[in-house]
Design an enzyme around this catalytic site. Structure first.
Site, short mmCIF file in Angstrom:
data_model
loop_
_atom_site.label_atom_id
_atom_site.label_comp_id
_atom_site.label_asym_id
_atom_site.label_seq_id
_atom_site.Cartn_x
_atom_site.Cartn_y
_atom_site.Cartn_z
N SER A 102 -57.53 -30.41 -18.70
CA SER A 102 -58.98 -30.47 -17.76
C SER A 102 -60.06 -30.69 -18.65
CB SER A 102 -59.45 -29.06 -17.11
OG SER A 102 -60.72 -29.05 -16.60
N HIS A 106 -70.74 -33.14 -21.94
CA HIS A 106 -71.91 -33.02 -21.70
C HIS A 106 -72.75 -33.75 -22.76
CE1 HIS A 106 -71.76 -30.50 -18.13
NE2 HIS A 106 -71.03 -29.84 -18.46
N HIS A 116 -66.05 -36.12 -16.16
CA HIS A 116 -64.90 -35.00 -15.95
C HIS A 116 -63.60 -35.77 -15.79
CE1 HIS A 116 -62.41 -33.95 -12.32
NE2 HIS A 116 -62.27 -32.96 -13.08
#
Length: 312
Positions: A102, A106, A116
């Protein structure tokens, strides 16, 4: 460290093959992201163990030249789900094995989009196995040409596997990466797919190859986007709007994201599960963008069903 995505050994059991690839993919992606950041920093790693069995390693790069916070988390865990979690996943057998990577980015600059990606593999105790994953782009200010290029890359990759994938998974992404309480999408979308089951939806080899391509595409496209946007100038007003948009990102991950819920329900490491949250964010009561502003224009693009390949 290798600069190309690794190929798994073809002789191991499926779950071992996927777990090994996920480990190497984390290495490969961290290499590419640190290179793209260009600040000479490395990812700090925190290994952790899962109560049921297995564990993971969470890697975070903080205060980079471009990436204020970059997280790339690997896990391979097994055990028994709670009855409630098993029911929500429609599993007749509570035993499970799950592995995945995962990722969330940012950036410092509001000109560089938040991004993402995640890829995952799940085996149920009854032998059923499936893949899932997704990737999306969340610009603070929507650049239509950039969104078009991103979706063109997604479509070309999907076409190599199944002609129906892009339309199906793009629509699924529009529906999933959506904040119903705000009536807006999280960004310009991407792909989302879940429970691509080995057998009904394709062979293990076919589905695994698709998931590997999703990971490779993410690393390649986001590295290119960083290179294109990292040196663009920005103002204090644009930085403020980035913090507001980060707040919306946090709302999605805390209220809607399935991975967050699954990690918390299965006893994952809390810091690793919440790695996706931004380092700073802001919420302002009833904030409405100024009419005709760049902020209002960007907000108007945050809707489902946009055909980004033909947007202008």
């Amino acid at each position: 460290m290798n600069s190309t995505a690794p190929a798994p050994a073809a002789t191991a059991p499926p779950r071992t093959m996927v777990e090994n690839w996920m480990r190497h993919f984390q290495d490969w992606l961290c290499y590419r992201l640190a290179l793209a950041d260009g600040g000479g920093l490395h990812f700090a790693e925190t290994p952790w163990e899962h109560a049921g069995g297995g564990g993971g390693r969470t890697r975070v790069l903080q205060n980079g030249a471009v990436l204020e916070k970059s997280g790339v988390a690997f896990s391979a865990v097994w055990g028994g789900l709670s009855e409630q979690a098993a029911q929500s996943l429609q599993l007749p057998d509570r035993r499970y094995f799950a592995t995945g990577v995962s990722v969330v980015q940012h950036p410092r600059s509001p000109m560089v989009p938040i991004s993402h990606m995640n890829v995952r593999y799940f085996e149920a105790g009854n032998g059923e196995a499936w893949f899932g994953g997704g990737l999306d782009l969340t610009p603070v200010y929507v650049d239509v040409a950039q969104a078009r290029w991103f979706h063109e890359q997604l479509e070309a990759m999907c076409q190599r596997h199944d002609a129906s994938y892009y339309a199906r998974f793009k629509k699924w992404g529009d529906e999933y990466f959506y904040l119903p309480h705000r009536r807006e999408t999280r960004g310009v979308g991407g792909l989302f797919f879940d429970r691509l089951t080995v057998g009904p939806d394709g062979s293990f080899e076919e589905l695994f190859a698709f998931v590997q391509d999703v990971g490779e595409l993410y690393g390649r496209t986001y590295q290119a986007i960083i290179a294109q946007t990292r040196d663009l100038p920005f103002t204090a007003r644009e930085k403020h709007w980035q913090l507001v948009r980060r707040g919306r990102y946090a709302e999605f991950n805390l209220a809607i994201d399935r991975g967050t819920r699954f990690g918390l329900e299965t006893g994952g490491r809390t810091e690793s599960i919440l790695m996706s949250l931004p380092p700073q964010a802001e919420w302002h009561y009833d904030l409405v963008p100024e009419p005709g502003s760049a902020e209002e224009t960007s907000q108007q693009w945050l809707r489902q069903g946009v055909d980004w390949r033909h947007a202008d």
